[in-house]
Write an enzyme that holds these catalytic residues in place. Structure first.
Site, PDB file in Angstrom:
ATOM      1  N   HIS A  33     -26.444  42.215 -48.384  1.00 35.17           N
ATOM      2  CA  HIS A  33     -25.607  43.072 -47.532  1.00 35.17           C
ATOM      3  C   HIS A  33     -26.420  44.141 -46.779  1.00 35.17           C
ATOM      4  CE1 HIS A  33     -22.527  45.751 -46.110  1.00 35.17           C
ATOM      5  NE2 HIS A  33     -22.898  46.685 -46.946  1.00 35.17           N
ATOM      6  N   HIS A  59     -28.503  52.134 -47.650  1.00 36.96           N
ATOM      7  CA  HIS A  59     -27.235  52.855 -47.483  1.00 36.96           C
ATOM      8  C   HIS A  59     -26.306  52.810 -48.697  1.00 36.96           C
ATOM      9  CE1 HIS A  59     -25.375  48.965 -46.219  1.00 36.96           C
ATOM     10  NE2 HIS A  59     -24.240  49.523 -46.587  1.00 36.96           N
ATOM     11  N   ASP A  60     -26.500  51.858 -49.601  1.00 35.77           N
ATOM     12  CA  ASP A  60     -25.617  51.803 -50.772  1.00 35.77           C
ATOM     13  C   ASP A  60     -26.300  52.213 -52.072  1.00 35.77           C
ATOM     14  OD1 ASP A  60     -23.134  51.142 -49.671  1.00 35.77           O
ATOM     15  OD2 ASP A  60     -23.630  49.010 -49.576  1.00 35.77           O
ATOM     16  N   GLU A  63     -24.650  55.412 -53.680  1.00 39.74           N
ATOM     17  CA  GLU A  63     -23.272  55.153 -54.093  1.00 39.74           C
ATOM     18  C   GLU A  63     -23.193  54.169 -55.260  1.00 39.74           C
ATOM     19  OE1 GLU A  63     -20.730  54.870 -50.516  1.00 39.74           O
ATOM     20  OE2 GLU A  63     -19.716  53.287 -51.653  1.00 39.74           O
ATOM     21  N   ASP A  64     -24.021  53.162 -55.247  1.00 40.21           N
ATOM     22  CA  ASP A  64     -23.823  52.037 -56.179  1.00 40.21           C
ATOM     23  C   ASP A  64     -24.924  51.839 -57.220  1.00 40.21           C
ATOM     24  OD1 ASP A  64     -21.415  51.381 -55.021  1.00 40.21           O
ATOM     25  OD2 ASP A  64     -22.327  50.033 -53.562  1.00 40.21           O
ATOM     26  N   ASP A 120     -22.057  48.584 -40.863  1.00 37.41           N
ATOM     27  CA  ASP A 120     -21.622  48.294 -42.233  1.00 37.41           C
ATOM     28  C   ASP A 120     -20.243  47.623 -42.225  1.00 37.41           C
ATOM     29  OD1 ASP A 120     -21.680  48.453 -45.082  1.00 37.41           O
ATOM     30  OD2 ASP A 120     -20.584  50.338 -45.032  1.00 37.41           O
TER      31      ASP A 120
HETATM   32 ZN    ZN Z   1     -22.383  48.742 -47.155  1.00 37.27          ZN
END
Ligand code: ZN
Length: 194
Positions: A33, A59-60, A63-64, A120
């Protein structure tokens, strides 16, 4: 373009997302992704914008994964960190609030964060068709409506990405509503953003 930094960021993201998969039964590695988001931006006028491409790759991770902001700042600098933070949701908040906040914040993001946000969403529209998470149809359509709301806050600011977003939105909705097996735009990696 600093290719060393780009590959460093891709490797860093791959390590951080190790063992994670996209939603769906196909067990698509999560790293596909962020790679696609960076690839899309590179093909849509941002190939020389190294910090944006690095931020797309990362970018993630906040967050993840367990990644700390300091790690990103030390390795890739404050500009990259700022973009990543701008597009990261606060996972302490309930999901519905996070989604509402994305709509409210979109118009006030920096130009780089806005481009990343639209790219995204384009990739997510595609994955809902191609990776096909095990969601009921209403939930997929709900995602499309929400994504349209988020991108709608940035009207006219990034015409190339915006144009592609609305194209994919219409195509994806058609696929969902007619339940075609394959999306009309998927012709393999080389032609993904055609
Ligand atoms: Zn994303």
């Amino acid at each position: 373009m600093d290719s060393k930094k780009l590959f460093q960021a891709a490797t860093f993201a791959a390590q951080k997302h190790t063992g994670q998969f996209r939603k769906g039964s196909a067990h698509v590695p999560y790293i596909n992704h962020p790679l696609q988001v960076a690839d899309l931006l590179a093909h849509k006028g941002e190939a020389e914008n190294t910090n944006l491409l690095i931020a797309a790759l990362l970018h993630d991770v906040i967050e993840d994964t367990q990644t700390q902001p300091d790690e990103i700042e030390q390795m890739f600098g404050k500009e990259v960190l700022d973009i990543v933070l701008e597009v990261s949701d606060d996972k302490n908040l309930p999901k519905e609030i996070r989604k509402q906040k994305q709509i409210e914040k979109a118009a006030h993001l920096s130009p780089s964060a806005q481009k990343l946000k639209i790219a995204d969403k384009i990739c997510n529209l595609k994955d809902i068709i191609e990776v096909a998470p095990n969601w009921p149809l209403w939930r997929k359509l709900d995602y499309y409506t929400w994504a349209e709301n988020v991108v709608g806050q940035m009207k006219g600011k990034h015409p190339v990405l915006e144009g592609l977003f609305y194209e994919r939105l219409a195509q994806g909705r058609e696929v969902l509503l007619t339940r075609k097996k394959r999306s009309p735009w998927f012709k393999g990696w080389g032609n993904l953003w055609g």
